[in-house]
Design an enzyme around this catalytic site. Structure first.
Site, PDB file in Angstrom:
ATOM      1  N   PHE A 122       0.739  -1.024  -0.002  1.00 38.38           N
ATOM      2  CA  PHE A 122      -0.141  -0.168  -0.046  1.00 38.38           C
ATOM      3  C   PHE A 122       1.122   1.360   0.062  1.00 38.38           C
ATOM      4  CE2 PHE A 122      -2.888   3.231   1.532  1.00 38.38           C
ATOM      5  CZ  PHE A 122      -4.281   2.585   0.927  1.00 38.38           C
ATOM      6  N   THR A 133       6.793  -3.300  -1.423  1.00 45.52           N
ATOM      7  CA  THR A 133       8.075  -3.783  -1.551  1.00 45.52           C
ATOM      8  C   THR A 133       8.997  -2.792  -2.362  1.00 45.52           C
ATOM      9  OG1 THR A 133       7.288  -5.981  -1.616  1.00 45.52           O
ATOM     10  CG2 THR A 133       9.342  -5.514  -2.717  1.00 45.52           C
ATOM     11  N   ASN A 172      -4.086  -8.150  -8.135  1.00 41.14           N
ATOM     12  CA  ASN A 172      -3.196  -7.195  -8.453  1.00 41.14           C
ATOM     13  C   ASN A 172      -2.035  -8.018  -9.156  1.00 41.14           C
ATOM     14  OD1 ASN A 172      -0.371  -6.535  -7.119  1.00 41.14           O
ATOM     15  ND2 ASN A 172      -1.502  -7.702  -5.727  1.00 41.14           N
ATOM     16  N   ALA A 173      -1.520  -7.104 -10.088  1.00 44.54           N
ATOM     17  CA  ALA A 173      -0.535  -7.694 -10.887  1.00 44.54           C
ATOM     18  C   ALA A 173       0.628  -6.317 -11.079  1.00 44.54           C
ATOM     19  CB  ALA A 173      -0.687  -8.190 -12.418  1.00 44.54           C
ATOM     20  N   PHE A 185       5.948  -5.025  -8.362  1.00 44.04           N
ATOM     21  CA  PHE A 185       6.997  -4.387  -7.712  1.00 44.04           C
ATOM     22  C   PHE A 185       7.268  -2.834  -8.233  1.00 44.04           C
ATOM     23  CE2 PHE A 185       9.289  -8.227  -5.827  1.00 44.04           C
ATOM     24  CZ  PHE A 185       8.026  -8.369  -4.901  1.00 44.04           C
ATOM     25  N   ASN A 207      10.923 -10.399   0.625  1.00 42.90           N
ATOM     26  CA  ASN A 207       9.736 -10.857  -0.277  1.00 42.90           C
ATOM     27  C   ASN A 207      10.339 -11.728  -1.251  1.00 42.90           C
ATOM     28  OD1 ASN A 207       7.399 -11.300  -1.689  1.00 42.90           O
ATOM     29  ND2 ASN A 207       6.937  -9.044  -1.867  1.00 42.90           N
ATOM     30  N   SER A 240       6.004 -12.769  -4.089  1.00 39.84           N
ATOM     31  CA  SER A 240       5.062 -12.160  -4.879  1.00 39.84           C
ATOM     32  C   SER A 240       4.777 -13.072  -6.150  1.00 39.84           C
ATOM     33  CB  SER A 240       5.255 -10.917  -5.340  1.00 39.84           C
ATOM     34  OG  SER A 240       4.848 -10.156  -6.188  1.00 39.84           O
ATOM     35  N   ASN A 255       3.988 -11.690  -9.116  1.00 39.00           N
ATOM     36  CA  ASN A 255       4.105 -10.529 -10.273  1.00 39.00           C
ATOM     37  C   ASN A 255       5.295 -10.262 -10.688  1.00 39.00           C
ATOM     38  OD1 ASN A 255       0.960 -10.509 -10.051  1.00 39.00           O
ATOM     39  ND2 ASN A 255       1.439  -9.370  -8.205  1.00 39.00           N
ATOM     40  N   THR A 256       6.574 -11.102 -10.088  1.00 33.31           N
ATOM     41  CA  THR A 256       7.721 -11.060 -10.634  1.00 33.31           C
ATOM     42  C   THR A 256       8.389 -12.449 -10.958  1.00 33.31           C
ATOM     43  OG1 THR A 256       8.333  -9.104  -9.234  1.00 33.31           O
ATOM     44  CG2 THR A 256      10.270 -10.451 -10.292  1.00 33.31           C
ATOM     45  N   LYS A 259       8.480 -13.431   4.277  1.00 29.49           N
ATOM     46  CA  LYS A 259       7.072 -13.507   3.845  1.00 29.49           C
ATOM     47  C   LYS A 259       6.863 -14.543   2.841  1.00 29.49           C
ATOM     48  CE  LYS A 259       3.278 -10.538   2.322  1.00 29.49           C
ATOM     49  NZ  LYS A 259       2.819  -9.196   2.344  1.00 29.49           N
ATOM     50  N   ASN A 310       1.087 -13.848   1.500  1.00 32.02           N
ATOM     51  CA  ASN A 310       1.087 -13.038   0.318  1.00 32.02           C
ATOM     52  C   ASN A 310      -0.176 -13.184  -0.405  1.00 32.02           C
ATOM     53  OD1 ASN A 310       1.747 -11.143  -1.827  1.00 32.02           O
ATOM     54  ND2 ASN A 310       3.976 -11.518  -1.111  1.00 32.02           N
ATOM     55  N   GLY A 351      -6.844 -11.749   4.080  1.00 38.73           N
ATOM     56  CA  GLY A 351      -8.455 -11.803   4.302  1.00 38.73           C
ATOM     57  C   GLY A 351      -8.880 -11.496   5.768  1.00 38.73           C
ATOM     58  N   TYR A 371      -4.771  -5.360   4.287  1.00 36.44           N
ATOM     59  CA  TYR A 371      -4.773  -4.261   2.939  1.00 36.44           C
ATOM     60  C   TYR A 371      -6.082  -4.349   2.396  1.00 36.44           C
ATOM     61  CZ  TYR A 371      -2.689  -2.525  -1.375  1.00 36.44           C
ATOM     62  OH  TYR A 371      -2.670  -1.696  -2.421  1.00 36.44           O
TER      63      TYR A 371
END
Ligand SMILES: Cc1cc2nc3c(=O)[nH]c(=O)nc-3n(C[C@H](O)[C@H](O)[C@H](O)COP(=O)(O)O)c2cc1C
Length: 352
Positions: A70, A92, A117-118, A121, A179, A182, A184-185, A215, A244, A292, A313
């Site tokens: 965030f 991150t 979300n994608a 970073f 991290n 994630s 998304n990387t 994490k 995550n 959640g 979040y």
């Protein structure tokens, strides 16, 4: 004061990322005019003896923190305190600035109170974050820095990214988070392996005594999560943050093709992984639960399961900032009802 309920329909008409920038714009104001945010602190920040605990050599006035992602650039630390968070995890952050994935890359699943979300970073890079933290740290509410490798860094060189980040942030935060979870990387989650974790924590130990947490992702079996977390703690991790976002797209009716899902639909999956980890590691490491959490009851379930702290979040998007106050007030009541005078007595109560 304008209520979030009255703002929400307008925010939800905007692209999620645009709405996020608007909120950030407002919260950054707390850096320029802190006194203007004092009424917010008075209204939202819950401080009570029963919620207070010492961790990482700091006092946490309440256990409800902001989850990473965030405040990626450390611009909202003051603002987050005004919303009532007992601690903030920024990032991150990657060594070099990076733009992240093409837009749109943040989506709401409104009926399911969930987010996909994608982002990849997107962040200003470590130097800017460092400069902002130099102005802010140490702060009255503890600060964590969540770190990740650049997209262009090959996995074989990833260790250098993490050690560089540790060196740069070790004196500018209360705890660090590795991290490697994630979605998304590309290739990042492949670093959730024994060789990398052992090498990373061995290098980290040479650099700092600062607590470093790992994490983890929810997309593995509970047994794998326990194995990974135990390996990290044996290698020197001070704690585990679970979890995550998930790539289990079956959890929402109309998933996008990219990214990780968070919010209400992640609740049980995240808890299952957390509970497995706490059964193995309660008392041996600091455990933080995220995924959640949207009520005092859910936060309390995580605390009794073994979480010293919880993070939020997605629920913020759907319930607004009064949720943080409501969770903290609810926690005070739940602690009292169970006869606990302080949160430390409730942490891991289900393990005893
Ligand atoms: C838009 C968005 C961006 C995120 N970015 C990050 C990030 O940069 N680093 C990270 O460790 N987690 C990131 N997360 C994951 C959250 O910190 C959290 O682990 C996850 O969303 C589950 O919690 P929630 O259900 O309360 O949202 C992000 C989540 C969202 C929704």
């Amino acid at each position: 004061m304008i209520s979030y309920a009255s703002l929400k329909p307008y925010l939800f008409k905007l692209q999620p990322e645009t709405a996020h920038h608007l909120v950030e714009y407002f919260l950054r104001g707390a850096n320029i005019l802190p006194s203007a945010y004092n009424p917010w602190i008075e209204d939202h920040f819950v401080q009570h003896d029963s919620l207070q605990q010492e961790l990482f050599g700091r006092t946490f006035l309440n256990p409800v923190g902001l989850g990473a992602g965030f405040d990626k650039n450390a611009t909202m630390i003051r603002g987050m305190q005004a919303l009532g968070f007992g601690f903030t995890e920024i990032g991150t952050v990657t060594p070099q600035p990076q733009a992240g994935n093409p837009k749109p890359r943040m989506f709401r699943h409104i009926q399911e109170e969930s987010v996909q979300n994608a982002m990849g970073f997107n962040n200003d890079g470590m130097y800017k974050a460092e400069r902002r933290l130099q102005e802010r740290f140490p702060f009255s509410t503890p600060i964590g820095v969540n770190i990740g490798k650049n997209k262009t860094t090959e996995d074989k060189d990833a260790i250098n990214d993490y050690t560089t980040l540790i060196k740069n942030f070790k004196d500018l935060c209360d705890y660090l988070v590795i991290n490697i979870s994630s979605p998304n990387t590309p290739g990042l989650r492949d670093l959730q392996n024994e060789t990398f974790i052992k090498e990373l924590f061995a290098e980290a130990k040479k650099l700092t005594d600062k607590p470093i947490l790992l994490k983890i992702a929810p997309d593995m079996s509970p047994e794998q999560a326990v194995e990974l977390s135990t390996m990290a703690v044996n290698a020197g991790a001070a704690g585990i943050i679970a979890t995550n976002t998930t790539i289990d797209y079956s959890l929402v009716a109309n998933p996008e093709a990219i990214g990780g899902i968070s919010g209400a639909v992640l609740k049980e999956k995240s808890f299952e992984i957390f509970e497995a980890v706490t059964k193995a590691l309660y008392g041996k490491a600091v455990l933080i639960s995220v995924g959640g959490i949207d009520s005092a009851e859910e936060a309390y379930r995580r605390i009794k399961s073994g979480a010293s702290l919880v993070q939020i979040y997605s629920a913020l998007v759907f319930h607004g900032p009064t949720l943080i106050r409501d969770i903290n007030i609810g926690l005070i009541e739940l602690l009292q009802a169970d006869g606990f005078s302080n949160i430390t007595e409730a942490i891991g109560a289900d393990r005893k």
